[in-house]
Enzyme design. Structure first.
Site, mmCIF file in Angstrom:
data_model
loop_
_atom_site.group_PDB
_atom_site.id
_atom_site.type_symbol
_atom_site.label_atom_id
_atom_site.label_comp_id
_atom_site.label_asym_id
_atom_site.label_seq_id
_atom_site.Cartn_x
_atom_site.Cartn_y
_atom_site.Cartn_z
ATOM 1 N N HIS A 1 0.846 -1.205 0.000
ATOM 2 C CA HIS A 1 0.000 0.000 0.000
ATOM 3 C C HIS A 1 0.872 1.242 0.000
ATOM 4 C CE1 HIS A 1 0.812 -0.438 4.283
ATOM 5 N NE2 HIS A 1 0.266 0.732 4.551
ATOM 6 N N HIS B 1 1.466 3.996 1.880
ATOM 7 C CA HIS B 1 2.005 4.796 2.983
ATOM 8 C C HIS B 1 3.529 4.923 2.898
ATOM 9 C CE1 HIS B 1 -1.794 4.185 5.658
ATOM 10 N NE2 HIS B 1 -1.919 5.186 4.803
ATOM 11 N N ASP C 1 5.958 4.898 4.985
ATOM 12 C CA ASP C 1 6.847 3.955 5.676
ATOM 13 C C ASP C 1 6.851 2.580 5.009
ATOM 14 O OD1 ASP C 1 4.164 3.621 6.638
ATOM 15 O OD2 ASP C 1 4.899 2.554 8.392
ATOM 16 N N HIS C 2 6.184 2.475 3.844
ATOM 17 C CA HIS C 2 6.207 1.237 3.062
ATOM 18 C C HIS C 2 6.820 1.428 1.671
ATOM 19 C CE1 HIS C 2 3.573 -1.110 5.867
ATOM 20 N NE2 HIS C 2 3.415 0.123 6.295
ATOM 21 N N HIS D 1 -7.420 -0.686 5.695
ATOM 22 C CA HIS D 1 -6.372 0.225 6.182
ATOM 23 C C HIS D 1 -6.185 1.348 5.168
ATOM 24 C CE1 HIS D 1 -2.667 1.498 8.148
ATOM 25 N NE2 HIS D 1 -2.017 1.369 7.009
HETATM 26 ZN ZN LIG Z 1 0.034 1.802 6.484
#
Ligand SMILES: [Zn+2]
Length: 257
Positions: free
Chosen positions: A52, A54, A56-57, A108
């Protein structure tokens, strides 16, 4: 095949799967831990899998392209750093000679996907589930509804029990404190909590978990259990329907300290 959790930031894991020569990584929020592991183990980076959008990914994806000898995969319905191969539910990709099936798991985020390898070719099935399922918990609902997340978690809970569950954060101890408030009568949960406390005291990951374990201890996968239903009812669940129980648990967890 070797499965490694590379710590990143304060509590993220970047999962690496390698065969001694080539590696894939999942959700590289930063490049440094991946580069260090590739160097230390003398591995080629064969693919990047993203669950996904975000930061931090995906924050390390562009910095890793110079070393990447294969594609970046990600969800079609999210904004992933281009170029990447956009995947839909049911898609199948082959990486390191292993097949991975794409599972849509909105909740999420709106377009969140998970990657499932059923075998053969490794010792047990593997699930890379990003921020959808955590050990003892689940992701916050930033973009989806409780109904969507409950359906997404139900799909994951139906995978084989021996599936190794590779979550993207070390949230286990905090999740288990909440889980024990929901199910004070769950002995398996008490035993698992003791094991996780000892594991974290040694600064080791509690992950990967397994689908069988999560079915036994994770309240968000146990919305049909009478004790979970009673606790949810005491925290505003409108009925014993799975999505109503889930919605009450998720709201309660948001406020739980
Ligand atoms: Zn996330």
């Amino acid at each position: 095949m070797n499965l490694i959790a590379l710590p990143a930031f304060t509590d993220n894991y970047i999962w690496m799967l390698h065969d001694g020569t080539r590696a894939l990584v999942v959700d590289p929020g930063e490049a440094g831990p991946v580069e260090a592991a590739l160097d230390a183990l003398h591995l080629t980076l064969a693919a990047i899998l993203v669950t996904h959008h975000h930061g931090d990914h995906v924050g390390g994806v562009d910095a890793l392209r110079a070393r990447l000898r294969g594609p970046v995969y990600g969800p079609r319905r999210e904004r992933i750093p281009p170029p990447y191969e956009a995947l839909d539910d049911g898609a199948c990709i082959e990486v390191l000679g292993l097949d991975f099936e794409v599972i849509d798991v909105p909740g999420h985020t709106a377009g969140h996907i998970a990657y499932f390898h059923a075998g053969p070719g490794s010792s047990a099935p593997i699930l890379f589930c990003g921020d959808t399922l955590f050990s003892g918990g689940c992701g916050r609902l930033f973009e989806g509804t409780p109904e969507q997340m409950h359906a997404s978690l139900s799909r994951l809970a139906a995978l084989p029990g021996d599936t190794r569950v590779c979550c993207a954060h070390e949230y286990t101890l905090a999740n288990l404190r909440f889980a024990r408030a929901v199910e004070p009568g769950n002995d398996a949960l008490d035993r698992y909590s003791a094991w996780c406390e000892a594991t974290r005291a040694r600064a080791e990951p509690t992950l990967p978990s397994s689908i069988a374990r999560e079915r036994a201890i994770n309240p968000f996968l146990r919305c049909a259990e009478p004790e979970v239903q009673r606790s949810a009812a005491a925290h505003g669940a409108a009925s014993d329907a799975g999505s109503a129980v889930f919605a009450a648990l998720r709201q309660w967890k948001n406020e739980f300290r």
